[in-house]
Write a protein that holds these residues in place. Structure first.
Motif, short mmCIF file in Angstrom:
data_model
loop_
_atom_site.label_atom_id
_atom_site.label_comp_id
_atom_site.label_asym_id
_atom_site.label_seq_id
_atom_site.Cartn_x
_atom_site.Cartn_y
_atom_site.Cartn_z
N LEU A 92 0.80 -1.37 -0.02
CA LEU A 92 0.03 -0.15 0.05
C LEU A 92 0.73 1.11 0.11
O LEU A 92 1.87 1.37 0.73
CB LEU A 92 -0.95 -0.10 1.29
N ARG A 93 0.46 2.09 -0.96
CA ARG A 93 1.29 3.35 -0.83
C ARG A 93 0.13 4.56 -0.77
O ARG A 93 -0.49 4.71 -1.88
CB ARG A 93 2.28 3.68 -2.15
N ARG A 94 0.06 5.11 0.22
CA ARG A 94 -1.27 6.12 0.50
C ARG A 94 -0.48 7.51 0.35
O ARG A 94 0.26 7.86 1.20
CB ARG A 94 -1.77 5.88 1.74
N ASP A 95 -1.14 8.28 -0.46
CA ASP A 95 -0.71 9.86 -0.53
C ASP A 95 -1.71 10.57 0.09
O ASP A 95 -2.63 10.62 -0.37
CB ASP A 95 -0.37 10.24 -1.79
N TYR A 96 -1.46 11.32 1.30
CA TYR A 96 -2.36 12.16 1.84
C TYR A 96 -2.69 13.41 1.25
O TYR A 96 -2.49 14.43 1.76
CB TYR A 96 -2.29 12.25 3.42
N LEU A 117 1.73 20.46 5.81
CA LEU A 117 2.59 19.13 5.88
C LEU A 117 2.10 18.28 4.97
O LEU A 117 0.77 18.08 4.59
CB LEU A 117 2.55 18.70 7.12
N THR A 118 3.10 17.30 4.27
CA THR A 118 2.71 16.33 3.38
C THR A 118 2.93 15.01 4.01
O THR A 118 4.03 14.78 4.10
CB THR A 118 3.32 16.33 1.95
N PRO A 119 2.22 14.29 4.49
CA PRO A 119 2.46 12.78 5.10
C PRO A 119 2.39 11.93 4.07
O PRO A 119 1.49 12.05 2.98
CB PRO A 119 1.26 12.73 5.95
N GLN A 120 2.97 10.87 4.24
CA GLN A 120 3.03 9.64 3.02
C GLN A 120 3.36 8.35 3.99
O GLN A 120 4.21 8.21 4.94
CB GLN A 120 4.45 9.84 2.13
N ARG A 152 5.51 -4.21 7.63
CA ARG A 152 6.22 -3.03 8.07
C ARG A 152 5.50 -1.96 7.28
O ARG A 152 5.09 -1.90 6.41
CB ARG A 152 7.68 -3.12 7.54
N SER A 153 5.61 -0.85 8.24
CA SER A 153 4.98 0.47 7.68
C SER A 153 6.17 1.40 7.88
O SER A 153 7.11 1.42 8.74
CB SER A 153 3.90 0.87 8.64
N HIS A 154 6.03 2.51 7.04
CA HIS A 154 6.89 3.47 6.91
C HIS A 154 6.22 4.75 6.73
O HIS A 154 5.42 5.03 5.72
CB HIS A 154 8.02 3.51 5.72
N TYR A 155 6.21 5.90 7.78
CA TYR A 155 5.22 6.87 7.76
C TYR A 155 6.35 8.10 7.85
O TYR A 155 7.12 8.24 8.76
CB TYR A 155 4.45 6.90 9.03
N THR A 156 5.96 8.89 6.86
CA THR A 156 6.78 10.28 6.80
C THR A 156 6.13 11.36 6.62
O THR A 156 4.98 11.43 6.20
CB THR A 156 7.96 10.04 5.53
N VAL A 157 6.56 12.42 7.12
CA VAL A 157 5.97 13.76 7.11
C VAL A 157 6.88 14.68 6.73
O VAL A 157 8.07 15.04 7.15
CB VAL A 157 5.20 14.33 8.42
N THR A 158 6.37 15.73 5.57
CA THR A 158 7.49 16.71 4.88
C THR A 158 6.55 17.80 4.82
O THR A 158 5.81 17.87 4.83
CB THR A 158 7.98 16.43 3.61
N ASP A 159 7.54 19.26 4.96
CA ASP A 159 7.00 20.51 5.23
C ASP A 159 7.02 21.09 4.01
O ASP A 159 7.53 20.36 2.92
CB ASP A 159 7.61 21.36 6.20
N GLN A 160 6.68 22.10 3.54
CA GLN A 160 6.68 22.89 2.28
C GLN A 160 8.00 22.98 1.77
O GLN A 160 8.15 23.35 0.61
CB GLN A 160 6.14 24.49 2.43
N ASP A 167 9.54 10.77 10.64
CA ASP A 167 9.97 9.56 10.08
C ASP A 167 10.11 8.29 10.97
O ASP A 167 10.79 8.13 11.71
CB ASP A 167 11.78 9.73 9.39
N SER A 168 8.91 7.71 10.61
CA SER A 168 8.65 6.35 11.62
C SER A 168 8.32 4.95 11.02
O SER A 168 7.58 5.03 9.98
CB SER A 168 7.19 6.89 12.48
N ARG A 169 8.96 4.12 11.43
CA ARG A 169 8.98 2.93 10.85
C ARG A 169 8.45 1.90 12.03
O ARG A 169 8.64 2.06 13.10
CB ARG A 169 10.18 2.38 10.26
N GLY A 170 7.22 1.10 11.35
CA GLY A 170 6.82 0.17 12.67
C GLY A 170 6.28 -1.25 11.88
O GLY A 170 6.65 -1.51 10.91
N LEU A 171 6.09 -2.12 13.07
CA LEU A 171 5.73 -3.56 12.72
C LEU A 171 4.44 -3.77 13.24
O LEU A 171 3.85 -3.24 14.35
CB LEU A 171 6.92 -4.46 13.46
N PHE A 172 3.56 -4.51 12.37
CA PHE A 172 2.37 -4.76 12.65
C PHE A 172 2.00 -6.37 12.19
O PHE A 172 2.39 -6.75 11.49
CB PHE A 172 1.15 -3.70 12.26
#
Length: 250
Positions: A92-96, A117-120, A152-160, A167-172
């Motif tokens: 899954l690749r989700r663009d908010y 902010l742009t989360p991914q 595994r998940s990889h969650y990032t947030v970037t500014d303008q 930059d967060s990585r997780g396990l589920f």
């Protein structure tokens, strides 16, 4: 004297012929019927393991928002054709892109404005799975799939300015159960759909809401049936070639 000896010799021949006929006659059973030759044992068709590859697309929800999950599922159908074991891989690749924040005044939410902010979110997981087929017809199958995965998940947030603020990585560990329907209009290909519920029973680092309903649609390719048909086709061609050679030799 010779006449008596001839008569005795003829009687001996007749008794010997009758005894030989009795030995070659089929024995009678207890009901008085003649027992014939034993019947050959019934030939039980050998059950084979079937191989299936499925292109699996799923529509699900993350944080109550619709997302699309794409994947590939490969499995085997056991000889009784009631159980299917498989392994699926999904991403899954989700663009908010349409994320909004709410503004508050005097403790009340007044309006929403676009977030700067742009989360991914990138998500990848594997799911060993098992299905029990409770309804089986020539063109239709219904089953109950159960999946327990690891992802595994990889969650990032970037500014303008393009800087990464998060930059967060997780396990589920997701667990999914549902109901699946398979339609087989052709011997080699079928289509299926399923609906169920996914529960994340274990999460580390990235705390997100992966729980919710899902539905999927698949294109199933029955590799085992294709392989058996191709092998039978080659065997028939070889036999036809050998027969043609014998006929030319005569």
């Amino acid at each position: 004297m010779m006449r008596y000896l001839g008569a005795g010799f003829l009687a001996t021949l007749l008794l010997g012929a009758r005894a030989g006929a009795a030995q070659t006659r089929p024995a009678a059973d207890s009901a008085g019927e003649v027992a014939g030759p034993p019947c050959p044992a019934a030939v039980v068709p050998r059950r084979r393991v079937g191989f299936v590859i499925s292109l699996d697309n799923r529509e699900s929800f993350v944080q109550s928002s619709a997302v699309t999950i794409i994947g590939l599922n490969a499995g085997v159908v056991l000889p009784g054709r009631r159980w299917r074991l498989g392994l699926g891989g999904y991403t899954l690749r989700r663009d908010y892109a349409a994320l909004y924040i709410y503004q508050y005044k005097n403790g009340k939410r007044t309006k929403k404005a676009p977030d700067t902010l742009t989360p991914q979110l990138d998500l990848t997981y594997l799911t060993p799975n098992v299905s029990y087929v409770f309804l089986q017809r020539r063109w239709l199958e219904m089953s109950l799939p159960l999946e327990v995965g690891l992802g595994r998940s990889h969650y990032t947030v970037t500014d303008q300015a393009g800087r990464t603020t998060t930059d967060s990585r997780g396990l589920f560990v997701p667990v999914e159960a549902g109901l699946s329907v398979l339609v087989k209009p052709f011997r080699w290909v079928g289509v299926s759909g399923s609906v169920g519920y996914r529960k994340s029973v274990f999460e580390v680092d990235y705390k997100d809401d992966f729980d919710g309903m899902y539905f999927s649609y698949r294109l199933n390719v029955f590799v085992g049936a294709i392989w058996r048909d191709l092998r039978q086709y080659r065997q028939n061609r070889r036999l036809a070639h050998e027969l043609a050679q014998v006929q030319r030799g005569h």
